[in-house]
Design a protein around this motif. Structure first.
Motif, PDB file in Angstrom:
ATOM      1  N   THR A  23       0.832  -1.203   0.000  1.00 25.38           N
ATOM      2  CA  THR A  23       0.000   0.000   0.000  1.00 25.38           C
ATOM      3  C   THR A  23       0.867   1.254   0.000  1.00 25.38           C
ATOM      4  O   THR A  23       0.574   2.230  -0.695  1.00 25.38           O
ATOM      5  N   THR A  24       1.944   1.223   0.766  1.00 34.38           N
ATOM      6  CA  THR A  24       2.875   2.360   0.771  1.00 34.38           C
ATOM      7  C   THR A  24       3.491   2.561  -0.607  1.00 34.38           C
ATOM      8  O   THR A  24       3.603   3.695  -1.108  1.00 34.38           O
ATOM      9  N   GLY A  25       3.878   1.470  -1.255  1.00 35.82           N
ATOM     10  CA  GLY A  25       4.414   1.580  -2.613  1.00 35.82           C
ATOM     11  C   GLY A  25       3.385   2.128  -3.587  1.00 35.82           C
ATOM     12  O   GLY A  25       3.723   2.905  -4.496  1.00 35.82           O
ATOM     13  N   HIS A  26       2.127   1.735  -3.416  1.00 39.15           N
ATOM     14  CA  HIS A  26       1.043   2.255  -4.257  1.00 39.15           C
ATOM     15  C   HIS A  26       0.891   3.757  -4.056  1.00 39.15           C
ATOM     16  O   HIS A  26       0.688   4.511  -5.027  1.00 39.15           O
ATOM     17  N   ASN A  27       0.992   4.212  -2.821  1.00 36.65           N
ATOM     18  CA  ASN A  27       0.913   5.655  -2.541  1.00 36.65           C
ATOM     19  C   ASN A  27       2.051   6.412  -3.227  1.00 36.65           C
ATOM     20  O   ASN A  27       1.837   7.462  -3.847  1.00 36.65           O
ATOM     21  N   ILE A  28       3.266   5.871  -3.081  1.00 43.10           N
ATOM     22  CA  ILE A  28       4.425   6.542  -3.671  1.00 43.10           C
ATOM     23  C   ILE A  28       4.306   6.585  -5.192  1.00 43.10           C
ATOM     24  O   ILE A  28       4.601   7.598  -5.831  1.00 43.10           O
ATOM     25  N   ALA A  29       3.848   5.498  -5.785  1.00 45.23           N
ATOM     26  CA  ALA A  29       3.725   5.437  -7.242  1.00 45.23           C
ATOM     27  C   ALA A  29       2.714   6.447  -7.771  1.00 45.23           C
ATOM     28  O   ALA A  29       2.846   6.941  -8.891  1.00 45.23           O
ATOM     29  N   ASN A  30       1.698   6.788  -6.959  1.00 45.55           N
ATOM     30  CA  ASN A  30       0.635   7.694  -7.402  1.00 45.55           C
ATOM     31  C   ASN A  30       0.739   9.069  -6.756  1.00 45.55           C
ATOM     32  O   ASN A  30      -0.257   9.803  -6.691  1.00 45.55           O
ATOM     33  N   ALA A  31       1.944   9.412  -6.312  1.00 45.72           N
ATOM     34  CA  ALA A  31       2.118  10.698  -5.635  1.00 45.72           C
ATOM     35  C   ALA A  31       1.731  11.874  -6.528  1.00 45.72           C
ATOM     36  O   ALA A  31       1.268  12.913  -6.044  1.00 45.72           O
ATOM     37  N   ASN A  32       1.890  11.743  -7.842  1.00 45.33           N
ATOM     38  CA  ASN A  32       1.572  12.836  -8.768  1.00 45.33           C
ATOM     39  C   ASN A  32       0.335  12.550  -9.614  1.00 45.33           C
ATOM     40  O   ASN A  32       0.083  13.246 -10.608  1.00 45.33           O
ATOM     41  N   TYR A  36      -5.664  11.430  -6.724  1.00 47.00           N
ATOM     42  CA  TYR A  36      -5.374  10.243  -5.927  1.00 47.00           C
ATOM     43  C   TYR A  36      -5.427  10.580  -4.434  1.00 47.00           C
ATOM     44  O   TYR A  36      -4.924  11.622  -3.990  1.00 47.00           O
ATOM     45  N   THR A  37      -6.042   9.688  -3.684  1.00 48.33           N
ATOM     46  CA  THR A  37      -6.121   9.830  -2.233  1.00 48.33           C
ATOM     47  C   THR A  37      -5.242   8.770  -1.583  1.00 48.33           C
ATOM     48  O   THR A  37      -5.354   7.577  -1.919  1.00 48.33           O
ATOM     49  N   ARG A  38      -4.379   9.203  -0.687  1.00 46.70           N
ATOM     50  CA  ARG A  38      -3.471   8.242  -0.052  1.00 46.70           C
ATOM     51  C   ARG A  38      -4.272   7.205   0.728  1.00 46.70           C
ATOM     52  O   ARG A  38      -5.344   7.499   1.267  1.00 46.70           O
ATOM     53  N   GLN A  39      -3.735   5.998   0.789  1.00 49.65           N
ATOM     54  CA  GLN A  39      -4.410   4.885   1.446  1.00 49.65           C
ATOM     55  C   GLN A  39      -3.561   4.367   2.599  1.00 49.65           C
ATOM     56  O   GLN A  39      -2.341   4.551   2.620  1.00 49.65           O
ATOM     57  N   ASN A 204     -11.169   1.571  -3.706  1.00 50.35           N
ATOM     58  CA  ASN A 204     -10.576   2.876  -3.407  1.00 50.35           C
ATOM     59  C   ASN A 204     -10.187   3.658  -4.660  1.00 50.35           C
ATOM     60  O   ASN A 204     -10.444   4.860  -4.752  1.00 50.35           O
ATOM     61  N   ASP A 205      -9.557   3.006  -5.610  1.00 53.86           N
ATOM     62  CA  ASP A 205      -9.128   3.719  -6.820  1.00 53.86           C
ATOM     63  C   ASP A 205     -10.320   4.179  -7.651  1.00 53.86           C
ATOM     64  O   ASP A 205     -10.277   5.238  -8.283  1.00 53.86           O
ATOM     65  N   LEU A 206     -11.406   3.410  -7.660  1.00 55.09           N
ATOM     66  CA  LEU A 206     -12.624   3.834  -8.357  1.00 55.09           C
ATOM     67  C   LEU A 206     -13.271   5.020  -7.645  1.00 55.09           C
ATOM     68  O   LEU A 206     -13.815   5.917  -8.292  1.00 55.09           O
ATOM     69  N   TYR A 207     -13.202   5.025  -6.317  1.00 53.81           N
ATOM     70  CA  TYR A 207     -13.725   6.182  -5.580  1.00 53.81           C
ATOM     71  C   TYR A 207     -12.983   7.456  -5.995  1.00 53.81           C
ATOM     72  O   TYR A 207     -13.596   8.522  -6.156  1.00 53.81           O
ATOM     73  N   ASP A 208     -11.664   7.326  -6.151  1.00 54.51           N
ATOM     74  CA  ASP A 208     -10.875   8.499  -6.561  1.00 54.51           C
ATOM     75  C   ASP A 208     -11.295   8.997  -7.943  1.00 54.51           C
ATOM     76  O   ASP A 208     -11.454  10.205  -8.152  1.00 54.51           O
ATOM     77  N   LYS A 209     -11.467   8.078  -8.888  1.00 50.98           N
ATOM     78  CA  LYS A 209     -11.891   8.477 -10.231  1.00 50.98           C
ATOM     79  C   LYS A 209     -13.252   9.169 -10.186  1.00 50.98           C
ATOM     80  O   LYS A 209     -13.491  10.169 -10.870  1.00 50.98           O
ATOM     81  N   ARG A 210     -14.139   8.633  -9.377  1.00 55.68           N
ATOM     82  CA  ARG A 210     -15.469   9.231  -9.255  1.00 55.68           C
ATOM     83  C   ARG A 210     -15.403  10.628  -8.641  1.00 55.68           C
ATOM     84  O   ARG A 210     -16.089  11.546  -9.088  1.00 55.68           O
ATOM     85  N   ASP A 211     -14.562  10.776  -7.621  1.00 56.13           N
ATOM     86  CA  ASP A 211     -14.441  12.092  -6.981  1.00 56.13           C
ATOM     87  C   ASP A 211     -13.860  13.135  -7.938  1.00 56.13           C
ATOM     88  O   ASP A 211     -14.256  14.305  -7.902  1.00 56.13           O
ATOM     89  N   ASN A 438      -6.135  23.283  -0.396  1.00 57.07           N
ATOM     90  CA  ASN A 438      -4.929  23.042   0.407  1.00 57.07           C
ATOM     91  C   ASN A 438      -5.258  22.232   1.658  1.00 57.07           C
ATOM     92  O   ASN A 438      -4.478  21.342   2.068  1.00 57.07           O
ATOM     93  N   GLN A 439      -6.403  22.543   2.285  1.00 56.59           N
ATOM     94  CA  GLN A 439      -6.818  21.761   3.448  1.00 56.59           C
ATOM     95  C   GLN A 439      -7.069  20.306   3.050  1.00 56.59           C
ATOM     96  O   GLN A 439      -6.685  19.376   3.770  1.00 56.59           O
ATOM     97  N   ARG A 440      -7.716  20.133   1.924  1.00 56.57           N
ATOM     98  CA  ARG A 440      -8.010  18.776   1.463  1.00 56.57           C
ATOM     99  C   ARG A 440      -6.731  18.027   1.125  1.00 56.57           C
ATOM    100  O   ARG A 440      -6.601  16.829   1.425  1.00 56.57           O
ATOM    101  N   MET A 441      -5.799  18.715   0.487  1.00 53.93           N
ATOM    102  CA  MET A 441      -4.530  18.082   0.138  1.00 53.93           C
ATOM    103  C   MET A 441      -3.736  17.720   1.393  1.00 53.93           C
ATOM    104  O   MET A 441      -3.033  16.699   1.424  1.00 53.93           O
ATOM    105  N   SER A 442      -3.817  18.542   2.428  1.00 48.59           N
ATOM    106  CA  SER A 442      -3.080  18.240   3.653  1.00 48.59           C
ATOM    107  C   SER A 442      -3.582  16.954   4.306  1.00 48.59           C
ATOM    108  O   SER A 442      -2.851  16.281   5.028  1.00 48.59           O
ATOM    109  N   VAL A 443      -4.851  16.607   4.029  1.00 41.78           N
ATOM    110  CA  VAL A 443      -5.417  15.375   4.585  1.00 41.78           C
ATOM    111  C   VAL A 443      -5.185  14.198   3.648  1.00 41.78           C
ATOM    112  O   VAL A 443      -4.785  13.109   4.080  1.00 41.78           O
ATOM    113  N   SER A 444      -5.419  14.412   2.346  1.00 42.33           N
ATOM    114  CA  SER A 444      -5.511  13.292   1.412  1.00 42.33           C
ATOM    115  C   SER A 444      -4.301  13.093   0.515  1.00 42.33           C
ATOM    116  O   SER A 444      -4.135  12.007  -0.051  1.00 42.33           O
ATOM    117  N   ALA A 445      -3.489  14.117   0.337  1.00 45.83           N
ATOM    118  CA  ALA A 445      -2.380  13.997  -0.613  1.00 45.83           C
ATOM    119  C   ALA A 445      -1.261  13.121  -0.057  1.00 45.83           C
ATOM    120  O   ALA A 445      -1.127  12.932   1.160  1.00 45.83           O
TER     121      ALA A 445
END
Length: 488
Positions: A23-32, A36-39, A204-211, A438-445
């Protein structure tokens, strides 16, 4: 408890830490990755042993049986999503109006040496010069040419404004198509989410696409999103249009029934005063009135207010139609007053113009012979030319009892105020949207520093679990291969 239980605990610990590392590797791979919401993996302790029963093992207390990966969760705050989408709708509305009004201001180019006011002043000056030298052929030719220049300026402004209206109309149609495409995609994601959640998975990844799609849709029109949650997932989304006070206007997507109500892309215009303006838009089988559409501030309503609309089927409203109608009124009333004072027709119109509608685009000079310009009743008398020049500054009844120059200055002043307000609100909503983002990114990025720290933590835990398995293996080896050999 069996000695072999230690191997099972170590194995489960290895698998759990391994899932956290993945999961950590998935987060790092999708950092940009956009949206994407971190998991994170939520660790849970296994059920301890022994269970409560009559033949349970007598122990002073229950013994833990290890760890398991309970769920993989998106780190997201839905309250911030609601805030962002609300600000995004306002930003879309003011940005659209600001761009449309800026195009109008740039095209009018007032004050300048090339705008309509300059053409009127030049025509007025030529009449003043003719009044001083009424018999001068050169002065008469200048009046005729300056009259043609004034008529050409009216034509240019009218044509340019109508072309921009055409661009806004095309942009409105493209916006509706984009919104419909997003709605269809969100509904497809809903169906995939339902299928996965039925089998106990969190998509989770589908939720991100929907959002991401919902964020883009919120710029077009304000929306409210509710979720029908299943198991541990976010569930399917139901999307509704809301007005400025949050009241629901229409349902776009019903997540429970997989129903999509798209925007109608035809039958939205009515011709009023020779202009195609928006009169209604259908959502599914429901027809939204203009009052409902205008109460939902987004880029769609911004385009409607700029391009033009009608509330009653008789009166045209909107930034561009209102300015065009005032320009037409100026041209028509000026021609009527000027020709009446001149005697013979100096100005006229192309086509069958009987009222103000379309007058600015059709005005032209019909007098061809400069010697027939009525400068005065007698030879050497330039009084009539002087009266014609004064006409530009005399009140005209159908121009709100204002002179042509004063009326135009008032129109430009009103445009400046509206455009400045739209620009200021665009800047304000940009700041507010950025703050929420910015608030949202501080939580989810994804924070690479944090993820690298987690990676080291899970790596050490993985190594420790592997060492625990090795220790248990050595214990078993001691029991199986070495126990009972003493004294042989």
């Amino acid at each position: 408890m069996s000695t072999f239980r230690g191997l099972e605990m170590a194995k489960q610990a290895i698998f759990t830490q391994q899932s956290a590392l993945h999961t950590t590797g998935h987060n790092i791979a999708n950092a940009n990755t956009e949206g994407y919401t971190r998991q994170r993996v939520n660790f849970e302790t296994n059920k301890p042993s022994p269970n409560a029963s009559r033949n349970r093992q007598e122990l002073p207390g229950q013994i833990g049986t290890g760890v398991k990966a309970g769920s993989i969760q998106r780190v997201r705050n839905q309250f911030l999503d609601v805030q962002f989408r609300g600000e995004n709708s306002k930003f879309g509305y003011y940005e659209t109006r600001n761009e449309a009004l800026a195009r109008m201001e740039n095209m009018l180019n007032e004050p300048s040496d090339t705008g309509l006011s300059a053409s009127m002043n030049q025509f007025w000056q030529s009449l003043q010069d003719l009044a001083v030298n009424p018999e001068n052929a050169g002065a008469r030719s200048v009046v005729l040419q300056r009259g043609k220049s004034l008529a050409g300026t009216f034509n240019y402004l009218s044509d340019s404004l109508n072309k921009i209206r055409g661009d806004l109309k095309n942009q409105l149609e493209v916006t509706l198509k984009d919104a419909n495409t997003m709605l269809e995609e969100v509904n497809k994601i809903n169906q995939e989410v339902r299928n996965l959640e039925t089998h106990g998975y969190a998509a989770n990844d589908l939720y991100d696409k929907r959002d991401v799609l919902l964020d883009k849709l919120s710029k077009i029109i304000p929306i409210e999103v509710t979720y029908d949650k299943q198991n541990n997932g976010d569930g399917v989304a139901t999307v509704s249009i809301v007005d400025d006070t949050g009241n629901e206007i229409a349902t776009l997507i019903d997540g429970k029934t997989d129903t999509v109500n798209t925007f109608s892309e035809t039958g939205i215009y009515s011709e009023v005063n020779k202009l195609d303006v928006v009169s209604q838009i259908k959502v599914g089988d429901m027809t939204l009135s203009m009052d409902q559409l205008l109460s939902s501030k987004g880029s769609l309503s911004g385009l409607i207010e700029s391009q033009g609309y009608t509330l009653d089927g008789q009166t045209v409203e909107g930034d561009y139609p209102v300015f065009l109608s005032k320009l037409d009124a100026m041209a028509f009333e000026f021609v009527e007053a000027f020709n009446n004072l001149h005697g013979d027709d100096f100005f006229g119109f192309d086509g069958n113009i009987t009222d103000q509608n379309g007058a600015a685009g059709a005005i032209k000079v019909v007098l061809e012979d400069p010697t027939k310009i009525n400068a005065g009743s007698e030879s050497g008398n330039g009084q009539n030319a002087l009266d014609l020049a004064d006409l530009l500054h005399e009140p005209l009844t159908d121009l709100d009892d204002s002179s042509m120059m004063d009326f135009y200055e008032s129109v430009i002043g009103d445009l400046g105020v509206i455009a400045e307000h739209a620009k200021r609100m665009t800047e304000n909503t940009t700041i507010l949207k950025s703050q929420v983002e910015n608030q949202r990114m501080s939580v989810s990025a994804v924070s690479l520093d944090e993820e690298l720290t987690n990676m080291l933590q899970f790596q050490h835990a993985y190594n420790a679990a592997a060492r625990s398995m090795t220790a248990t293996d050595e214990l078993l080896d001691q029991v199986i291969n070495r126990m009972g050999l003493v004294g042989r």
